[in-house]
Design an enzyme around this catalytic site. Sequence first.
Site, mmCIF file in Angstrom:
data_model
loop_
_atom_site.group_PDB
_atom_site.id
_atom_site.type_symbol
_atom_site.label_atom_id
_atom_site.label_comp_id
_atom_site.label_asym_id
_atom_site.label_seq_id
_atom_site.Cartn_x
_atom_site.Cartn_y
_atom_site.Cartn_z
ATOM 1 N N HIS A 138 0.860 -1.267 -0.141
ATOM 2 C CA HIS A 138 -0.025 0.043 0.293
ATOM 3 C C HIS A 138 0.776 1.317 0.007
ATOM 4 O O HIS A 138 0.506 2.211 0.650
ATOM 5 C CB HIS A 138 -0.899 0.104 1.125
ATOM 6 C CG HIS A 138 -1.842 -1.167 1.161
ATOM 7 N ND1 HIS A 138 -2.488 -1.593 0.011
ATOM 8 C CD2 HIS A 138 -2.453 -1.766 2.188
ATOM 9 C CE1 HIS A 138 -3.185 -2.671 0.448
ATOM 10 N NE2 HIS A 138 -3.447 -2.652 1.778
ATOM 11 N N HIS A 212 -9.864 1.703 -0.166
ATOM 12 C CA HIS A 212 -9.677 0.587 0.658
ATOM 13 C C HIS A 212 -10.984 0.556 1.851
ATOM 14 O O HIS A 212 -10.743 0.257 2.822
ATOM 15 C CB HIS A 212 -8.289 0.649 1.411
ATOM 16 C CG HIS A 212 -7.892 -0.687 2.047
ATOM 17 N ND1 HIS A 212 -8.494 -1.400 3.155
ATOM 18 C CD2 HIS A 212 -6.749 -1.576 1.460
ATOM 19 C CE1 HIS A 212 -7.821 -2.477 3.251
ATOM 20 N NE2 HIS A 212 -6.698 -2.425 2.354
ATOM 21 N N GLU A 346 -11.060 -4.157 -3.084
ATOM 22 C CA GLU A 346 -10.350 -3.093 -3.666
ATOM 23 C C GLU A 346 -10.118 -3.176 -5.181
ATOM 24 O O GLU A 346 -9.511 -4.653 -5.453
ATOM 25 C CB GLU A 346 -8.880 -3.353 -2.653
ATOM 26 C CG GLU A 346 -8.846 -3.086 -1.461
ATOM 27 C CD GLU A 346 -8.081 -3.803 -0.665
ATOM 28 O OE1 GLU A 346 -6.818 -3.829 -0.830
ATOM 29 O OE2 GLU A 346 -8.429 -4.740 0.205
HETATM 30 C C1 BGC Z 1 -4.691 -6.567 2.390
HETATM 31 C C2 BGC Z 1 -4.676 -7.410 3.683
HETATM 32 C C3 BGC Z 1 -4.235 -6.210 4.625
HETATM 33 C C4 BGC Z 1 -5.212 -5.162 4.398
HETATM 34 C C5 BGC Z 1 -4.862 -4.071 5.201
HETATM 35 C C6 BGC Z 1 -5.545 -5.633 2.113
HETATM 36 O O1 BGC Z 1 -5.460 -5.076 0.791
HETATM 37 O O2 BGC Z 1 -4.709 -7.684 1.306
HETATM 38 O O3 BGC Z 1 -3.789 -8.515 3.728
HETATM 39 O O4 BGC Z 1 -4.456 -6.697 5.815
HETATM 40 O O5 BGC Z 1 -5.239 -4.690 3.008
HETATM 41 O O6 BGC Z 1 -3.771 -3.476 5.107
#
Ligand code: BGC
Length: 381
Positions: A138, A212, A346
């Site tokens: 991210h 998200h 997402e």
């Molecule tokens: C990921 C998860 C993660 C979450 C928060 C998602 O996009 O795939 O593994 O825990 O984001 O970071």
Amino acid sequence: MTRSVYFALVALTLYASGTVTPANAAVQSQGKGSIEMKPFGKTKDGESVELYTLRNDSGMTVQIMTLGGIVTSILTPDRDGKLDDVTLGFDTLEGYLAGHPYFGCITGRVANRIAGGRFVLDGKEYRLATNNGPNHIHGGLKGFDKLVWKAEARQTDQGPQLILRYTSKDGEEGYPGNLNCTVKYTLTNRNELKIEYEATTDKPTPVNLTNHAYFNLGGKAAGNVLDHEIQIFADRYTPTDATLIPTGEIKSVEGTPLDFRKPRKIGERIAEIKADPVGYDHNFVLNSGGKELALAVKVYEPKSGRTLEMYTTEPGVQFYTGNFLDGSIKGKNGVAYGKHHGLCLEAQHFPDAVNKPNFPSVVLRPGETYRQTTIYKFGVR
Ligand code: BGC
């Protein structure tokens, strides 16, 4: 206060603060919803954060703040017309500043994982923060979710719109190129939250932007989402290793707990997923192929009757069931967010695509424009 006086007042306030033009202010009082801004506090670095409230004329209200472009609340009616908030988050800025697992935010420069926090582009190696076990996730330590975006409020024919802009500097979080990003949030009268992303760069760079938001269509204190029914228009998914990096294969969902080609309760086969903590955290390869805006996911919550449809231009969607929520975070109204209390959809290019030549490319080059559109459409049944 009557509705029209209220809209006129909001319009006047926005006009006076320079956020809308007189023409737009007039449109606001003509039944196209409204957009209103209020200060939301300051970041730890003393930057001011604003909270925008978008209202449409079909009963929905969405709030978005300039920190991380975070969608802080989505109020939408159930089948009896009762409003409730269907996204996880906090009542105050302090809640967000204390840390959280990407609630409602714009995620980038590259959403999802990059193996080992490294990639090679045009023969040059780039090193990124490894902030998720051995991998990068991210956008790094201070990704797009932790930045204050510049905001412009507008009234459009489709409904109130918030435009957020941010320029990510060459080298920021290890990524090459100055990246100019624009994210437009529009709340339409069809009860859609439409998100349009755009970016340009002055050096080749990977880009993969998403939102998200964690949804719980049951409302603020509805518990887990295991009774929600979901249908994902994907025949295939990208298998991963234990650290959730794709192996590079693309496999059929047939005969696996990932087969959501027909609507099924999330809880029905979740226990079969081999993961600790257990739950869905998978990239689905959408049948649409990511060429044009297409229906990707449908969700239904039987008690409230609320529905959610996601349309996207992206080739993939990470379906994540809040597996890492463990009750330690207290959100809105002091509600403790336990395991599976929210689900994320997402819309994205596939994880680690920058290191996987057989996946659709996430590389943006100078002269090109990155574009992605995703719509979350709310309804009842
Ligand atoms: C990921 C998860 C993660 C979450 C928060 C998602 O996009 O795939 O593994 O825990 O984001 O970071």
